[in-house]
Design a protein around this motif. Sequence first.
Motif, mmCIF file in Angstrom:
data_model
loop_
_atom_site.group_PDB
_atom_site.id
_atom_site.type_symbol
_atom_site.label_atom_id
_atom_site.label_comp_id
_atom_site.label_asym_id
_atom_site.label_seq_id
_atom_site.Cartn_x
_atom_site.Cartn_y
_atom_site.Cartn_z
ATOM 1 N N VAL A 77 4.465 -8.856 -7.549
ATOM 2 C CA VAL A 77 4.036 -8.004 -6.440
ATOM 3 C C VAL A 77 2.611 -8.353 -6.044
ATOM 4 C CG1 VAL A 77 3.594 -5.646 -5.691
ATOM 5 C CG2 VAL A 77 5.557 -6.129 -7.137
ATOM 6 N N LEU A 78 2.378 -8.473 -4.731
ATOM 7 C CA LEU A 78 1.040 -8.728 -4.211
ATOM 8 C C LEU A 78 0.374 -7.403 -3.890
ATOM 9 C CD1 LEU A 78 1.865 -11.636 -1.726
ATOM 10 C CD2 LEU A 78 1.185 -11.808 -4.136
ATOM 11 N N ALA A 79 -0.721 -7.099 -4.565
ATOM 12 C CA ALA A 79 -1.431 -5.839 -4.345
ATOM 13 C C ALA A 79 -2.889 -6.010 -4.740
ATOM 14 C CB ALA A 79 -0.787 -4.712 -5.151
ATOM 15 N N ASP A 80 -3.788 -5.423 -3.946
ATOM 16 C CA ASP A 80 -5.214 -5.471 -4.232
ATOM 17 C C ASP A 80 -5.776 -4.110 -4.622
ATOM 18 O OD1 ASP A 80 -5.568 -8.234 -3.753
ATOM 19 O OD2 ASP A 80 -5.499 -7.863 -1.593
ATOM 20 N N ASP A 81 -5.082 -3.030 -4.233
ATOM 21 C CA ASP A 81 -5.533 -1.691 -4.585
ATOM 22 C C ASP A 81 -5.362 -1.471 -6.091
ATOM 23 O OD1 ASP A 81 -6.274 1.159 -3.720
ATOM 24 O OD2 ASP A 81 -4.409 1.449 -4.848
ATOM 25 N N GLN A 82 -6.420 -1.025 -6.759
ATOM 26 C CA GLN A 82 -6.377 -0.897 -8.211
ATOM 27 C C GLN A 82 -5.370 0.149 -8.666
ATOM 28 O OE1 GLN A 82 -7.867 -2.962 -10.364
ATOM 29 N NE2 GLN A 82 -6.645 -1.873 -11.899
ATOM 30 N N ALA A 83 -5.272 1.254 -7.923
ATOM 31 C CA ALA A 83 -4.304 2.291 -8.291
ATOM 32 C C ALA A 83 -2.879 1.755 -8.189
ATOM 33 C CB ALA A 83 -4.479 3.513 -7.397
ATOM 34 N N ALA A 84 -2.620 0.988 -7.129
ATOM 35 C CA ALA A 84 -1.289 0.407 -6.968
ATOM 36 C C ALA A 84 -0.999 -0.588 -8.083
ATOM 37 C CB ALA A 84 -1.168 -0.267 -5.609
ATOM 38 N N ARG A 85 -1.982 -1.400 -8.431
ATOM 39 C CA ARG A 85 -1.786 -2.384 -9.500
ATOM 40 C C ARG A 85 -1.501 -1.697 -10.832
ATOM 41 N NH1 ARG A 85 -3.788 -7.661 -8.306
ATOM 42 N NH2 ARG A 85 -4.163 -8.011 -10.520
ATOM 43 N N SER A 86 -2.213 -0.604 -11.092
ATOM 44 C CA SER A 86 -1.975 0.141 -12.339
ATOM 45 C C SER A 86 -0.559 0.700 -12.368
ATOM 46 C CB SER A 86 -2.993 1.275 -12.470
ATOM 47 O OG SER A 86 -4.308 0.770 -12.559
ATOM 48 N N ARG A 87 -0.103 1.178 -11.215
ATOM 49 C CA ARG A 87 1.253 1.733 -11.150
ATOM 50 C C ARG A 87 2.297 0.652 -11.401
ATOM 51 N NH1 ARG A 87 5.302 2.795 -7.336
ATOM 52 N NH2 ARG A 87 4.191 1.770 -5.635
ATOM 53 N N PHE A 88 2.110 -0.520 -10.807
ATOM 54 C CA PHE A 88 3.074 -1.598 -11.000
ATOM 55 C C PHE A 88 3.059 -2.099 -12.447
ATOM 56 C CE2 PHE A 88 2.246 -2.395 -6.302
ATOM 57 C CZ PHE A 88 3.381 -1.709 -5.923
ATOM 58 N N GLU A 89 1.876 -2.152 -13.030
ATOM 59 C CA GLU A 89 1.804 -2.575 -14.426
ATOM 60 C C GLU A 89 2.498 -1.571 -15.327
ATOM 61 O OE1 GLU A 89 -2.347 -3.081 -15.011
ATOM 62 O OE2 GLU A 89 -2.452 -4.967 -13.857
ATOM 63 N N GLN A 90 2.432 -0.266 -14.966
ATOM 64 C CA GLN A 90 3.147 0.763 -15.717
ATOM 65 C C GLN A 90 4.657 0.531 -15.643
ATOM 66 O OE1 GLN A 90 1.729 3.083 -17.541
ATOM 67 N NE2 GLN A 90 3.565 4.212 -18.133
ATOM 68 N N LEU A 91 5.115 -0.024 -14.528
ATOM 69 C CA LEU A 91 6.536 -0.330 -14.366
ATOM 70 C C LEU A 91 6.917 -1.659 -15.007
ATOM 71 C CD1 LEU A 91 7.040 0.696 -10.617
ATOM 72 C CD2 LEU A 91 7.664 2.003 -12.656
ATOM 73 N N GLY A 92 5.933 -2.369 -15.567
ATOM 74 C CA GLY A 92 6.217 -3.653 -16.201
ATOM 75 C C GLY A 92 6.346 -4.792 -15.209
ATOM 76 N N VAL A 93 5.744 -4.645 -14.022
ATOM 77 C CA VAL A 93 5.833 -5.652 -12.962
ATOM 78 C C VAL A 93 4.534 -6.448 -12.906
ATOM 79 C CG1 VAL A 93 6.098 -6.021 -10.484
ATOM 80 C CG2 VAL A 93 7.429 -4.245 -11.623
ATOM 81 N N ARG A 94 4.634 -7.769 -12.790
ATOM 82 C CA ARG A 94 3.443 -8.610 -12.671
ATOM 83 C C ARG A 94 2.834 -8.458 -11.288
ATOM 84 N NH1 ARG A 94 3.372 -14.009 -16.235
ATOM 85 N NH2 ARG A 94 4.754 -13.353 -17.908
ATOM 86 N N CYS A 95 1.501 -8.412 -11.259
ATOM 87 C CA CYS A 95 0.782 -8.263 -9.991
ATOM 88 C C CYS A 95 -0.087 -9.485 -9.727
ATOM 89 C CB CYS A 95 -0.093 -7.013 -10.019
ATOM 90 S SG CYS A 95 0.828 -5.465 -10.069
ATOM 91 N N ALA A 96 -0.324 -9.747 -8.448
ATOM 92 C CA ALA A 96 -1.215 -10.834 -8.037
ATOM 93 C C ALA A 96 -1.987 -10.378 -6.812
ATOM 94 C CB ALA A 96 -0.424 -12.102 -7.722
ATOM 95 N N SER A 97 -3.194 -10.879 -6.662
ATOM 96 C CA SER A 97 -3.997 -10.561 -5.482
ATOM 97 C C SER A 97 -3.469 -11.322 -4.268
ATOM 98 C CB SER A 97 -5.459 -10.937 -5.735
ATOM 99 O OG SER A 97 -6.204 -10.841 -4.543
ATOM 100 N N ARG A 98 -3.605 -10.701 -3.107
ATOM 101 C CA ARG A 98 -3.217 -11.395 -1.870
ATOM 102 C C ARG A 98 -4.111 -12.605 -1.613
ATOM 103 N NH1 ARG A 98 -2.860 -5.899 -0.436
ATOM 104 N NH2 ARG A 98 -0.752 -5.205 0.138
ATOM 105 N N ASN A 99 -5.285 -12.626 -2.232
ATOM 106 C CA ASN A 99 -6.223 -13.731 -2.036
ATOM 107 C C ASN A 99 -6.027 -14.858 -3.054
ATOM 108 O OD1 ASN A 99 -7.528 -12.319 0.074
ATOM 109 N ND2 ASN A 99 -8.707 -11.143 -1.424
#
Length: 436
Positions: A77-99
Motif C-alpha cells: 500500500v502506498l501511503a504517506d500519512d503516519q496514522a494510515a501507515r500505522s493502521r495498515f501495519e496493524q493489518l499486517g500490510v506492507r507500506c511504501a511512500s508515494r515518493n
Amino acid sequence: MSAIPVVTSGSGTADLVQGLERLQGPVTVIRRCTELSELIAACQSGMARAAIVDDDAGELTASLADRVAAAGVALVVLADDQAARSRFEQLGVRCASRNLDSPALAELVASAVQSMEARGREEGAASALADPADSLRSWELAGGTSVGSSDSQNHRQGKIVAVWGPAGSPGRTTLAVNLAAEAAAAGSQVLLVDADTYGPSVAAMLGLTEESAGLAQACRLADQGLLEPAGLEASAVQVDVRAARLRVLTGVTRADRWIEIRGTALARVLEEARSLAEITVVDCGFSLEADEELSFDTMAPRRNAATLVALEHADTVYAVGAADPLGVPRLVRALAELENAVPSASPLVVMNKVRASVTGRSPERQLSEAWARFGPGQIDAFLPADWDAADAALRSGAVLLEAAPSSALRTAIAALANVPASGRAKRRRRRRIPAK
C-alpha cells in the motif's frame, strides 16, 4: 529472479507504474484497475503475484487484505500519512511512500512476494505434519487449565469457548449465557460474544434493551485495523452477575445486519479478546455452509463465516442437541458436517432438555445407549428439561444463577462449568495426553 506480474489501483500509482515499466526488470505491471473490486477479481484470477494499491483507491480493510492474501498475492500500500501507515501495519500490510523511487519499490515488491511464498510453504508443511489427535479436547472452563499447555501460557492468553449446535433451538444461547455467568461469578474475567448471524438473542435473554450491536462495532474497528483492548472493552456492555461483572458483546439488532459480522474481522476480535478476558464464550449460529459466496461477486461476505471462524478459533467447542426424537438425529448429522467443515474441532457433546416424557425411564441411560449406536464418541453432559427455571430466567431477564439458583438446570450447567452451587471453582487434577 522470475517475473513478478503486478496489478495496481489508485491515482498515486500512475507515476510509479511508469517508473517500473522503464526499469524493464522482473516486476511488471500487467493491469491498472479502476476499482478495488476489479483488483480483487484480477488477484483471484491468478494473473498477479503482487498488488500495489494507493491509499486513495478506497477503504482498505482487513477483509480486503485477507482476500488478496488468500489469492496468493502480496499486497503493498502506498501511503504517506503516519496514522494510515500505522493502521495498515496493524493489518499486517506492507507500506511504501508515494515518493519511493522505482528500484526501491521493485525491491520491496519482490521481498513481499518472497515472504508470502515462504509463508505459504511453511503453512503447507505445518498442515501436512499436523496430527488431528493433538487438537484440544477439553478445557476446565473456570479453572482455565488447558490440556498440553503450560501455566505461563494460560496467564498470557485467554481461552475461547464456542457453543454451537444444529437448527431447531437446542439451547445454544441458554448454555452460552449461563456458562459465561457461572465462570464470571467464580471470579474469572469473562467476555460473552453473540456471533449468531441468524437469531442473535443474548441481549434479549439478559434483558438488555439498548438498540446497539457491540460485536458489529468491534468488527468495524477490527476491519479498519483500529481495534485495541480499550476499544473492545468500550464496545461491550457490562452485566452484573451477583458480585461479579460479565462483559457482553451483543449481536446484531436485526438479522439483515449479518453483513456487518465479517469473518476476517471477527477473527481479529476473538484474538484481541484473548488479551482482554480469561474466558471468551461465543454463542454461535447453527449453519456451517460455506458456499454462499458462489452466488455473489468476489467481494461478498459470507453469512456463516462468523460461526466457522468462531469454531476454528475455539479452544473448546460445546455441541448442544435437544434430547428428543428430532434433536438427537439432527445433532448426529450436524456433527458429521462439523467434522467436514472444521476438522480441528473436537466437540464436547451436551444433551439438553433431558426428560423421561420423551425418552422413557432412565433418560440418560436411554440416550447413552442410542448415542452409542448412532452417534460419534460419547455424550459428555446431560442438562435436564427444567422449564420453570428457564421461564423464570427469561421472565426476569436474568441468568439461572440469579433467577433459579437451586434449580436442576442451573446445577447441571454449573457442574459443566466446573463451578459448584456455592460459586467457587472446583479444583481438578490436570490431565495429560499420554505419549504415543
